[in-house]
Design a protein around this motif. Sequence first.
Motif, PDB file in Angstrom:
ATOM      1  N   TYR A   1       0.825  -1.207   0.000  1.00 22.99           N
ATOM      2  CA  TYR A   1       0.000   0.000   0.000  1.00 22.99           C
ATOM      3  C   TYR A   1       0.859   1.258   0.000  1.00 22.99           C
ATOM      4  O   TYR A   1       0.524   2.256  -0.654  1.00 22.99           O
ATOM      5  CB  TYR A   1      -0.949  -0.004   1.197  1.00 22.99           C
TER       6      TYR A   1
ATOM      7  N   LYS B   1      -7.360  -3.713  -0.688  1.00 23.23           N
ATOM      8  CA  LYS B   1      -7.351  -2.438  -1.426  1.00 23.23           C
ATOM      9  C   LYS B   1      -6.519  -2.636  -2.692  1.00 23.23           C
ATOM     10  O   LYS B   1      -5.304  -2.431  -2.680  1.00 23.23           O
ATOM     11  CB  LYS B   1      -6.775  -1.309  -0.568  1.00 23.23           C
TER      12      LYS B   1
ATOM     13  N   THR C   1      -7.611   1.338  -6.329  1.00 24.55           N
ATOM     14  CA  THR C   1      -8.144   2.203  -5.279  1.00 24.55           C
ATOM     15  C   THR C   1      -7.512   3.585  -5.368  1.00 24.55           C
ATOM     16  O   THR C   1      -8.129   4.591  -4.994  1.00 24.55           O
ATOM     17  CB  THR C   1      -7.883   1.582  -3.894  1.00 24.55           C
TER      18      THR C   1
ATOM     19  N   ARG D   1      -5.386   3.818 -11.289  1.00 22.01           N
ATOM     20  CA  ARG D   1      -6.562   3.290 -11.987  1.00 22.01           C
ATOM     21  C   ARG D   1      -6.667   3.872 -13.396  1.00 22.01           C
ATOM     22  O   ARG D   1      -6.941   3.156 -14.364  1.00 22.01           O
ATOM     23  CB  ARG D   1      -7.820   3.605 -11.196  1.00 22.01           C
TER      24      ARG D   1
END
Length: 215
Positions: free
Chosen positions: A136, A176, A180, A185
């Motif tokens: 992350y 996630k 996200t 994206r």
Amino acid sequence: MYKLFWAPGTAAMAPQAVLEEIGVAYEMAKLDIAAKQHEQAEYKKLNPNGRIPTLVDGDFVIFETAAICQYLADRHPEANLVPALGSHARGRHYQWLTYMTNTVQVGFVDWFHPDWTFADAGRQAELKIASEAKLYRGFQVLNDGIGQNRWMTGEQFTICDVYLAMLTRWSRFLDKPMWTWPNIRRVAGAAHVRPAFQRMMQKQGIAWAENWPKD
């Protein structure tokens, strides 16, 4: 003719998508992971680590996904898959390709295969948790670095964008996923719908992320 040793959904996705972008003829040599063909002596003569992919170009053999992608892009400058030498964009290209390989991809390896590091189930679980947090953090760095660029390094589509799309698909099992983060994206979404990436997935018999959000 190039010969690519591959298995569905593995890191062979990126070099095969690059081959499709270039538009050259190549042979696909599928490895059966369940049968551990990648660990057999014959394959290890080509890739001593027993990992996938490996590219054979005549008498020349090269492994490591990022290296294969860069090699192909250099061999086929007409495909325009890397920024110009000496440009700031080329520097960013080196930065992001290295970061995705050395930081993000390593995080995925630990998340998918904690057993490669620890035999104890408890320590495997700890590594999986730690690697997810590391992923992350890596996704945030990528997202911030992309910013409002059209592609990762600016206005030019490069092998970095192919690599990002591959990693984004891998993330579909995380709580996630990479999408996200909005900039990831946008860029990964634009990369995976390119005809070359679609042909690669069709030839590998894989689909995009089923849980990709609907716009």
